[in-house]
Design an enzyme around this catalytic site. Sequence first.
Site, PDB file in Angstrom:
ATOM      1  N   GLU A 237       0.824  -1.202   0.000  1.00 19.97           N
ATOM      2  CA  GLU A 237       0.000   0.000   0.000  1.00 19.97           C
ATOM      3  C   GLU A 237       0.863   1.260   0.000  1.00 19.97           C
ATOM      4  OE1 GLU A 237      -2.907   1.529  -0.189  1.00 19.97           O
ATOM      5  OE2 GLU A 237      -3.715  -0.352  -0.939  1.00 19.97           O
ATOM      6  N   LYS A 238       0.230   2.346  -0.359  1.00 18.68           N
ATOM      7  CA  LYS A 238       0.881   3.650  -0.292  1.00 18.68           C
ATOM      8  C   LYS A 238       0.408   4.356   0.976  1.00 18.68           C
ATOM      9  CE  LYS A 238      -3.011   5.014  -0.649  1.00 18.68           C
ATOM     10  NZ  LYS A 238      -3.584   5.769   0.478  1.00 18.68           N
ATOM     11  N   PRO A 239       1.126   5.390   1.471  1.00 18.93           N
ATOM     12  CA  PRO A 239       2.465   5.750   1.044  1.00 18.93           C
ATOM     13  C   PRO A 239       3.434   4.602   1.286  1.00 18.93           C
ATOM     14  CG  PRO A 239       1.924   6.830   3.109  1.00 18.93           C
ATOM     15  CD  PRO A 239       0.675   6.194   2.625  1.00 18.93           C
TER      16      PRO A 239
ATOM     17  N   ALA B  84      -1.899   9.929   2.600  1.00 22.22           N
ATOM     18  CA  ALA B  84      -2.995   9.079   2.131  1.00 22.22           C
ATOM     19  C   ALA B  84      -3.441   9.430   0.717  1.00 22.22           C
ATOM     20  CB  ALA B  84      -4.178   9.185   3.093  1.00 22.22           C
TER      21      ALA B  84
END
Length: 349
Positions: A91-93, A176
């Site tokens: 997932e990001k960040p 986010a």
Amino acid sequence: MARIGIVGTGWGARVQAPTFREAGLDVVAIAGFHRNKTRQIAEELGIRPHDDWRELVAAANVDLVSVTAPPYEHREIALAALEAGKHVLCEKPTTLGPLEAEHLVTAAKRRPQQIAIIDHELRFLPPWREARERIATDVGRIRYAEARYASPTRNDPARTWNWWSDASRGGGIWGAVGSHLVDALRYFGAEIESVQALLHTIVKQRPFGDGMREVTSDDWASVALRLGNGGVASLELCAVSSGPDDPSMLTIHGDRGAMRFIGEEVLLSQGRAPFSPIAGGPLEKRPGNSPGGAYGTGTLHLGRALRAAIDGGDRTALAPAATFEDGLMQQRVLDAARRSSLNGGWAQV
């Protein structure tokens, strides 16, 4: 059929699990921090629960680990998954900062046979892929870009404090949503050289246990960017708006025209004409989609690409993906904005 293990009981359980199954992947396990919640979700999904993510990473029946835990855990989990011989979707960040992201890049380079990508699922939207092919011709040299995101998701001051409220854990609107916008600009050809930012906390305390706890993460951000080709960009983000959940919008202006992205739809204006659709359409009604973006639809197309790559051996299906190198570049921009907001003035990426 490629077997997926998910670390995290939020986005991974709510959106990835059903959507990856629709894409033809086999979701087999989930790990979470809260034992009872993890077991309840696992029972609902009909998969195996793990109280410790290390057990999931080591499981013989898991081919790909999807890391949807909070950002402060990304580095450790992703590294362990790579070392266990698993493919990784993170997932990001990407991480808490560039140094951690560099560790992931190094680990992935040592294992080129394993998939190691960041979950920027919007890259897999067919309208975005078509727009990327057309942008140089239809828009030309990028002059400036502007983006706006406004959501009331954290407007209620009674919403409980969690990791999202903690800057040291990677919480905040800039990480986010800003990570998605930074990646989108890079995907469409705009490299970022320097940043001037104001990151701000509007709701300064939230309930925690029997009392209140300070919010250290940003819930509002205004960020100016200098682009590598001499262009500029402006991003305005808010997670505590008092109005409705507005559709997010990204507009890229060039010397030939302007291209606008709203949800799954791409619009074009040339010669001062009104914007008109050139790709995509209204948002599909599926988990993960909201006025804030077509993340659920992107997840479906990402899932299909993962199946083609893992089950079908077609790695070209993942050509649109954000690599760990892309994640590092995104992280450098996020970090530069935080330095700028703290110290004032422009910060080099």
